[in-house]
Design an enzyme around this catalytic site. Sequence first.
Site, PDB file in Angstrom:
ATOM      1  N   HIS A 122      -0.058 -21.630  40.547  1.00  0.00           N
ATOM      2  CA  HIS A 122      -0.392 -20.527  42.123  1.00  0.00           C
ATOM      3  C   HIS A 122       0.947 -19.665  42.639  1.00  0.00           C
ATOM      4  O   HIS A 122       2.065 -20.181  42.752  1.00  0.00           O
ATOM      5  CB  HIS A 122      -1.300 -21.673  42.872  1.00  0.00           C
ATOM      6  CG  HIS A 122      -1.797 -20.987  43.570  1.00  0.00           C
ATOM      7  ND1 HIS A 122      -1.310 -20.732  44.890  1.00  0.00           N
ATOM      8  CD2 HIS A 122      -3.586 -20.503  44.160  1.00  0.00           C
ATOM      9  CE1 HIS A 122      -2.547 -20.449  45.507  1.00  0.00           C
ATOM     10  NE2 HIS A 122      -3.834 -20.162  45.320  1.00  0.00           N
ATOM     11  N   ASP A 199       1.414 -29.376  42.750  1.00  0.00           N
ATOM     12  CA  ASP A 199       0.946 -29.136  43.085  1.00  0.00           C
ATOM     13  C   ASP A 199      -0.848 -29.697  43.040  1.00  0.00           C
ATOM     14  O   ASP A 199      -1.296 -29.679  41.254  1.00  0.00           O
ATOM     15  CB  ASP A 199       0.967 -27.774  42.535  1.00  0.00           C
ATOM     16  CG  ASP A 199      -0.538 -27.036  43.585  1.00  0.00           C
ATOM     17  OD1 ASP A 199      -1.053 -27.638  43.863  1.00  0.00           O
ATOM     18  OD2 ASP A 199      -0.555 -25.915  43.103  1.00  0.00           O
ATOM     19  N   GLN A 202      -6.230 -28.551  43.114  1.00  0.00           N
ATOM     20  CA  GLN A 202      -7.188 -28.160  41.596  1.00  0.00           C
ATOM     21  C   GLN A 202      -7.131 -29.942  41.152  1.00  0.00           C
ATOM     22  O   GLN A 202      -8.272 -30.527  41.094  1.00  0.00           O
ATOM     23  CB  GLN A 202      -6.753 -27.529  40.647  1.00  0.00           C
ATOM     24  CG  GLN A 202      -6.711 -25.663  41.179  1.00  0.00           C
ATOM     25  CD  GLN A 202      -7.875 -25.761  42.198  1.00  0.00           C
ATOM     26  OE1 GLN A 202      -9.183 -26.247  41.643  1.00  0.00           O
ATOM     27  NE2 GLN A 202      -8.159 -24.380  42.832  1.00  0.00           N
ATOM     28  N   LYS A 225     -10.547 -27.378  49.416  1.00  0.00           N
ATOM     29  CA  LYS A 225     -11.144 -27.766  47.556  1.00  0.00           C
ATOM     30  C   LYS A 225     -11.409 -29.040  46.962  1.00  0.00           C
ATOM     31  O   LYS A 225     -12.023 -29.647  46.186  1.00  0.00           O
ATOM     32  CB  LYS A 225     -10.316 -27.754  46.509  1.00  0.00           C
ATOM     33  CG  LYS A 225      -9.689 -26.462  46.878  1.00  0.00           C
ATOM     34  CD  LYS A 225      -8.042 -26.086  46.417  1.00  0.00           C
ATOM     35  CE  LYS A 225      -7.216 -24.804  46.779  1.00  0.00           C
ATOM     36  NZ  LYS A 225      -7.594 -23.884  46.116  1.00  0.00           N
ATOM     37  N   CYS A 363      -4.212 -15.592  42.884  1.00  0.00           N
ATOM     38  CA  CYS A 363      -2.536 -16.236  43.107  1.00  0.00           C
ATOM     39  C   CYS A 363      -1.840 -15.984  42.458  1.00  0.00           C
ATOM     40  O   CYS A 363      -1.569 -17.107  42.404  1.00  0.00           O
ATOM     41  CB  CYS A 363      -3.276 -16.396  44.544  1.00  0.00           C
ATOM     42  SG  CYS A 363      -3.649 -16.347  46.171  1.00  0.00           S
TER      43      CYS A 363
HETATM   44  N1  PMP Z   1      -2.122 -24.598  44.780  1.00  0.00           N
HETATM   45  C1  PMP Z   1      -3.226 -24.313  43.578  1.00  0.00           C
HETATM   46  C2  PMP Z   1      -3.444 -24.632  42.409  1.00  0.00           C
HETATM   47  C3  PMP Z   1      -4.347 -23.750  44.469  1.00  0.00           C
HETATM   48  O1  PMP Z   1      -5.411 -23.680  43.754  1.00  0.00           O
HETATM   49  C4  PMP Z   1      -3.871 -23.546  45.658  1.00  0.00           C
HETATM   50  C5  PMP Z   1      -5.723 -22.466  46.392  1.00  0.00           C
HETATM   51  N2  PMP Z   1      -5.811 -21.836  46.199  1.00  0.00           N
HETATM   52  C6  PMP Z   1      -3.422 -23.403  46.473  1.00  0.00           C
HETATM   53  C7  PMP Z   1      -1.892 -24.114  45.847  1.00  0.00           C
HETATM   54  C8  PMP Z   1      -3.531 -23.174  48.251  1.00  0.00           C
HETATM   55  O2  PMP Z   1      -3.270 -24.358  48.431  1.00  0.00           O
HETATM   56  P1  PMP Z   1      -4.285 -23.902  49.956  1.00  0.00           P
HETATM   57  O3  PMP Z   1      -5.224 -22.912  50.559  1.00  0.00           O
HETATM   58  O4  PMP Z   1      -4.699 -25.500  50.536  1.00  0.00           O
HETATM   59  O5  PMP Z   1      -2.758 -23.445  50.796  1.00  0.00           O
END
Ligand code: PMP
Length: 405
Positions: A122, A199, A202, A225, A363
């Site tokens: 991401h 990270d 998910q 999430k 993203c």
């Molecule tokens: N990493 C992953 C794999 C994500 O799916 C997301 C959220 N779309 C993020 C990072 C970013 O997290 P946050 O929305 O809490 O800033």
Amino acid sequence: MMAFDVEAVRAQFPILSRQVNGKPLVYLDSAASAQKPRAVIDAMTAVMESSYSNVHRGLHTLANETTDAYEAARKSIARFVNAGENEIVFTKGGTEAVNLVASGLGATIKPGDEIVLTVMEHHANIVPWHFLRERLGAVLKFVPVLEDGQLDLAALPGLLTERTRMVAVTQMSNVLGTINPIAEIARIAHAAGAQVLVDGCQGVVHQPVDVKALDVDFYVFSGHKLYGPTGIGVLYGKSQALAALPPYQGGGEMIGEVRLEAITYADPPHRFEAGTPPIIEAIGLGAAVEWLNGIDRKAAAEHEARLYARVREGLRGANWLRVIGEAPGKGAIMAFTVDGAHAHDVAQILDRYGVAVRAGTHCAEPLMRRFGLTASARASFALYNTEGEADAFVDALTRTQAFFA
Ligand code: PMP
């Protein structure tokens, strides 16, 4: 084993009984943000209604009650991932947690030092590292992604050198649902002398996480999430890894002593929590993980896998559908395109049937480019989705395709 009682779980999510465009809501966008159970909503309301105050600075009753609730949330979250309490830093989201580590590492980065990422990250786990490339001359390297959506892990050892400072990798792709073998990656990275950041935004949602067993240096995730609120994220750092990291932001609460000529810092985790923290949100996330502790997580994951299999079976023979990267053992996220239709149009037509999916790059532009795409639609399943919803999605998608045919 008892069947997973999805109706009992679902009944705890007030929003799921609403309608969209005259149809029952089918919410398949939980990978972007999950809905909230009553337990979270009530915990956040309760603190505002009955004991709200700023934390850590009062001697009065409300300040003490709120501080206790805030620190109890930290304890719950620490237990949830098998961390020590002082290894849990509250941030405003997953993104801020990665930025905190990257900017701290930046203090000791020399030109030519290397960071290893993967093509499936991401942007939150790419852009902060690009800052180190732009500002400090760090070199970024990427583990490739295979056609089936798995990481090409055979390439990892060849990317590691004595200059590798960090291997930063997602536990679960937010686009493909691929689940990566983190313990193995950590072993390889540590053997080369690099630190590891995972990270888990998910990953933590769909499987129990034990940061000690994974043996990673940093593990980040976000509240929203994980059935908790927005505005709160978590950085786990091994105590020695946090101790070696300089502060991220300066302000109240993160200091030891402030004098006109010099300052000292508080110990972690408070060193990294400058200013008034997201108090209500932290308490809400604490309630979310306590709520999850009452769920059979294995049964929930199996339930999600069954929904995914049901959708794939329902769409068998749909020669207009392209599903991207279906790695073995992946989570219940389906990234797809429909022949002859733009992903945004697909999402908009599905919305007419009450079905919420995401469309775009998610993203993850490098990953989309890897698969030759500028956009895809994405349906992501959570523990509150039902077989009826899986069928409704199949039906709505089939009608959507017919609209473009
Ligand atoms: N990493 C992953 C794999 C994500 O799916 C997301 C959220 N779309 C993020 C990072 C970013 O997290 P946050 O929305 O809490 O800033």
